[in-house]
Write a protein that holds these residues in place. Structure first.
Motif, PDB file in Angstrom:
ATOM      1  N   ILE A   1     -26.620  23.507 -18.652  1.00 25.84           N
ATOM      2  CA  ILE A   1     -25.491  24.350 -18.231  1.00 25.84           C
ATOM      3  C   ILE A   1     -25.866  25.157 -16.986  1.00 25.84           C
ATOM      4  N   GLU A   2     -27.044  25.765 -17.009  1.00 26.76           N
ATOM      5  CA  GLU A   2     -27.485  26.571 -15.864  1.00 26.76           C
ATOM      6  C   GLU A   2     -27.605  25.724 -14.608  1.00 26.76           C
ATOM      7  N   ALA A   3     -28.178  24.519 -14.767  1.00 25.30           N
ATOM      8  CA  ALA A   3     -28.344  23.624 -13.615  1.00 25.30           C
ATOM      9  C   ALA A   3     -26.987  23.200 -13.065  1.00 25.30           C
ATOM     10  N   ALA A   4     -26.025  22.938 -13.962  1.00 24.56           N
ATOM     11  CA  ALA A   4     -24.682  22.535 -13.531  1.00 24.56           C
ATOM     12  C   ALA A   4     -23.972  23.687 -12.839  1.00 24.56           C
ATOM     13  N   ALA A   5     -24.118  24.898 -13.387  1.00 20.62           N
ATOM     14  CA  ALA A   5     -23.423  26.063 -12.835  1.00 20.62           C
ATOM     15  C   ALA A   5     -23.948  26.441 -11.454  1.00 20.62           C
TER      16      ALA A   5
ATOM     17  N   LEU B   1     -18.083  27.904 -11.100  1.00 17.91           N
ATOM     18  CA  LEU B   1     -18.699  27.591 -12.392  1.00 17.91           C
ATOM     19  C   LEU B   1     -19.714  28.665 -12.769  1.00 17.91           C
ATOM     20  N   MET B   2     -20.432  29.165 -11.780  1.00 22.33           N
ATOM     21  CA  MET B   2     -21.407  30.222 -12.046  1.00 22.33           C
ATOM     22  C   MET B   2     -20.700  31.475 -12.568  1.00 22.33           C
ATOM     23  N   GLU B   3     -19.555  31.804 -11.966  1.00 23.33           N
ATOM     24  CA  GLU B   3     -18.782  32.968 -12.439  1.00 23.33           C
ATOM     25  C   GLU B   3     -18.288  32.747 -13.862  1.00 23.33           C
ATOM     26  N   LEU B   4     -17.803  31.517 -14.130  1.00 19.58           N
ATOM     27  CA  LEU B   4     -17.337  31.196 -15.491  1.00 19.58           C
ATOM     28  C   LEU B   4     -18.473  31.317 -16.491  1.00 19.58           C
TER      29      LEU B   4
ATOM     30  N   GLY C   1     -19.950  20.318 -12.462  1.00 19.28           N
ATOM     31  CA  GLY C   1     -21.145  20.906 -11.869  1.00 19.28           C
ATOM     32  C   GLY C   1     -22.236  19.884 -11.634  1.00 19.28           C
ATOM     33  N   ILE C   2     -22.409  18.958 -12.584  1.00 16.46           N
ATOM     34  CA  ILE C   2     -23.427  17.911 -12.427  1.00 16.46           C
ATOM     35  C   ILE C   2     -23.062  17.005 -11.255  1.00 16.46           C
ATOM     36  N   ARG C   3     -21.750  16.670 -11.147  1.00 18.83           N
ATOM     37  CA  ARG C   3     -21.319  15.819 -10.028  1.00 18.83           C
ATOM     38  C   ARG C   3     -21.609  16.495  -8.688  1.00 18.83           C
TER      39      ARG C   3
END
Length: 718
Positions: free
Chosen positions: A213-217, A223-226, A241-243
């Motif tokens: 999750i952290e890596a994706a955000a 996404l980081m804000e979410l 985020g992964i994409r």
């Protein structure tokens, strides 16, 4: 087959070291996608990828194989590439047209030198990369160590999406921390049973889920804000985020697979469909003049040829990527390299040895066609009024060379034709007849590369050939000033021949002052320059020719003949018959006859005077020197260094490089013969190297003596 739009197309290059299981994975993907009714195997010699006789003989891929699968209303184009470093040309062409690289890693061997080398090409081309840890069903599989090595080489960007619950002989369970599910397979693989994550794995799964999750955000501010707001992300948000991380090369997701048992292949294909970037979201490709061309189905039709295969009964098959617009069966396009028109009378979706006929293909798609007449790898073809031209491939410099000749001399021409045809299929294989060495020289990435070509010529084309040691393209030069004169005189009844030439020669260096005087016969003699000609020699270096004749003792009309005689001797140097270079010549005196002087007389006089002066001017033989970089595991450093020192290498430096050691050296070409084989033997195939021409340097005195002796013995034998 339906016609797919750019947002429904995923282009994948399956890459990795030899033995990692790329072909087996590709076979499982085609089986799951319904393209083939059953999975073939490398050992049974019945895979869709390795269908050529040489691949079945060697049990490994030699050429990239273009394949596809239709999965969940999307088209996955994937290219199974060779694993041996000798066939890196196929890897480069596949990466050129892929939108994502899938790096297959052997769970027993971990990150190999080949993994590192291929990843460099992916990095240079800015391609997203996904890791697949394969062969987790092997008794010596070590997933944790492989992950540790991957992070040592590629950093914290390596992020697990899955991990095995029971690697080894009993492997049949994987935890997926993106979907937070566990998959369990029956012995035949295929579709898994989806289970809740057991309590024994919950803590580890939660930890890896949070890391994912952290890596994706990190790849998207929203996404980081979410993530900060909710403390988590939904599966769809994580995918986005992964994409983004993939496209930016800020994230390398890791999956687990047993390709041989078809375990986790379906889940990986689902990930490709849901997360891997489609052609539509990739930025497009730059033309050679810097224009960015997006994958737009409504744009002008433009295609790029990236591979060619020559097959019995079909002839040339050209593989292409549609870079823009829509290509339809029967379209006429113009080749931008040679301005010829080509008709695309048939279009195919390629699945290795099998091909499905289709009527049209849209931007981003990969396909094949036949019967193009004047089109080669790296060519761009466009519809009328479109002038796109995409850059060709950058292949590594050849690392192995040999001379080749037919066993039956009458077959020499046929062998040359076959080799040139092979070059069309594999442009990293270079073929050249060397006028200097009087040999047909074949250059490639290693001995295995060239031996594979030899096998094909002898078995497919029924032409026995032999490899012989290639001659070294030495050069000759001088180290000091020398004077000589020569009189050519011949009388035979009718008109005679007469020409006398006096010359001074000296070493040429860039920026040296013009000649003013020389000591000739102990006396300072002034030079009066009447004319100067500078020649950049085809074989490197220069010849500077001065006309310093005073008083018309030799008419100006004979100067070209004198120059021709000198050039003839420079093309066959006085020491070893090698090209001479970097010499300055001053013609300062001579004689002519009003009747008997002619061009041939002065050509011969110039030739002999030059030869005599050369031998008295401190002549030296120069040898080609190459910059060599060796990438080697640390434990093999000592042995590799010792071997290099026996090859007269000058070590220029050493450096750590992604878990390996890099040795930088200058090595004479003479000492690099068969080095790829020796290096493989020393390191068990775990090291690789690259080499690039650096320049010419003087050979040691003892080697020069050997070369002169061999040349004189050869002349006497003739």
């Amino acid at each position: 087959m339906k016609t797919y739009s750019p947002n429904e197309i995923k282009n994948i290059a399956i890459v990795g070291s030899a033995g990692s299981g790329k072909t087996t994975l590709a076979e499982a993907m085609m089986y799951e996608g319904g393209v083939i009714p059953r999975r073939g195997s490398v050992s049974a010699k019945n895979t869709s990828s390795d269908y050529r006789p040489v691949e079945q003989e060697y049990g490994s891929s030699v050429f990239p194989a273009v394949l596809y699968a239709e999965w969940k209303d999307q088209k996955l184009n994937f290219i199974d590439t060779p694993g041996a470093d000798d066939f890196v040309g196929g890897v480069i062409s596949a990466l050129e047209v892929a939108d994502t690289a899938v790096m297959v890693v052997n769970a027993v061997k971990g990150i190999e030198v080949g993994t590192e080398i291929i990843s460099r090409h992916a990095k240079r081309m800015n391609k997203p990369m996904i890791f697949i840890i394969n062969q987790l069903d092997h008794e010596k599989a070590n997933f944790e160590q492989t992950i540790e090595h991957a992070r040592a080489s590629f950093g914290p960007k390596v992020v697990q999406v899955q991990y095995p619950v029971n690697q080894g002989n009993e492997f049949n369970m994987v935890v997926d921390v993106l979907k937070m599910e566990m998959y369990k397979w029956k012995p035949e693989g295929g579709k898994p049973e989806v289970l809740p994550i057991p309590d024994s794995e919950k803590e580890k799964a939660d930890e890896l889920h949070n890391a994912l999750i952290e890596a994706a955000a990190e790849n998207d501010e929203k996404l980081m804000e979410l993530y900060f707001e909710k403390g988590s992300l939904s599966e769809d948000e994580m995918r986005a985020g992964i994409r983004a991380g993939l496209i930016a090369r800020d994230m390398f997701p890791v999956f687990c697979v047993s390709a041989e048992k078809d375990m986790c292949v379906r889940r990986f294909m689902e990930f490709l469909v849901n997360v891997a970037p489609s052609a539509a979201v990739m930025p497009g490709t730059e033309t050679i003049d810097g224009r960015l061309v997006p994958y737009d189905a409504a744009g002008p039709a433009s295609i790029f040829i990236f591979a060619t295969s020559i097959e019995p009964h079909l002839g040339e098959i050209n593989y292409f990527k549609v870079m823009s617009g829509t290509l339809k069966e029967g379209d006429d396009l113009t080749n931008m390299t040679n301005n010829t028109k080509e008709r695309f009378s048939q279009l195919f979706a390629a699945a290795g040895k099998n091909r499905t006929k289709i009527t049209e293909m849209k931007a981003g798609d990969i396909g094949a066609t036949v019967k193009l007449k004047n089109t080669k790898n790296g060519d761009t073809l466009n519809e009328k009024d479109c002038d796109y031209q995409f850059p060709g491939f950058k292949y590594p410099e050849p690392r192995f060379r040999t001379a080749v000749k037919a066993v039956n001399k009458n077959d020499d021409e046929k062998v040359a034709e076959v080799l040139n045809r092979m070059h069309e299929e594999d442009p990293s294989l270079l073929v050249e007849y060397s006028k200097e060495l009087k040999q047909l020289i074949l250059s490639g990435q290693g001995e295995f590369h060239l031996n594979t070509m030899k096998w094909r010529i002898e078995h497919n084309d029924k032409l026995p050939i032999e490899f012989i040691a290639p001659k070294i393209p030495y050069r000759e030069t001088i180290t000091k000033y020398a004077q000589a004169d020569y009189r050519h005189k011949k009388q035979s009844g009718g008109a005679g021949q007469f020409g006398e030439v006096h010359m001074v020669i000296e070493p040429y260096t860039e920026g040296m002052p013009e000649p003013t005087s020389y000591k000739i016969g102990g006396v300072d003699s002034k030079m009066s320059v009447k004319g100067k000609e500078v020649y950049d020699l085809p074989w490197g270096g220069k010849l500077v020719f001065y006309n310093c004749i005073v008083g018309g003792v030799i008419e100006a009309r004979f100067m070209p003949a004198i120059l021709k005689g000198i050039m003839e001797k420079m093309e066959e140097g006085p020491l070893t018959g090698s090209y001479a270079r970097d010499i300055r010549v001053c013609i300062y005196d001579g004689k002519m006859h009003p009747v008997d002087s002619n061009e041939i007389s002065f050509r011969l006089a110039g030739r002999h005077a030059f030869s005599e002066a050369f031998k008295n001017a401190g002549p030296k033989v120069l040898e080609p020197i190459y910059d060599v970089e060796v990438l080697v595991p640390e434990e093999d450093m000592g042995d590799v260094m010792s071997d290099l020192q026996t090859r007269r290498a000058v070590i220029m430096g050493m450096d750590a490089d992604s878990g390996f050691q890099k040795i930088i050296a200058k090595v004479p070409l003479k000492e690099m013969q068969r080095y790829s084989t020796a290096l493989s033997s020393i390191t068990g195939g775990r090291a690789t190297f690259g080499m690039k021409f650096a320049g010419y340097e003087k050979v040691p005195a003892e080697i020069q003596d050997e070369l002169l002796k061999a040349y004189h013995e050869a002349e006497e034998d003739e």
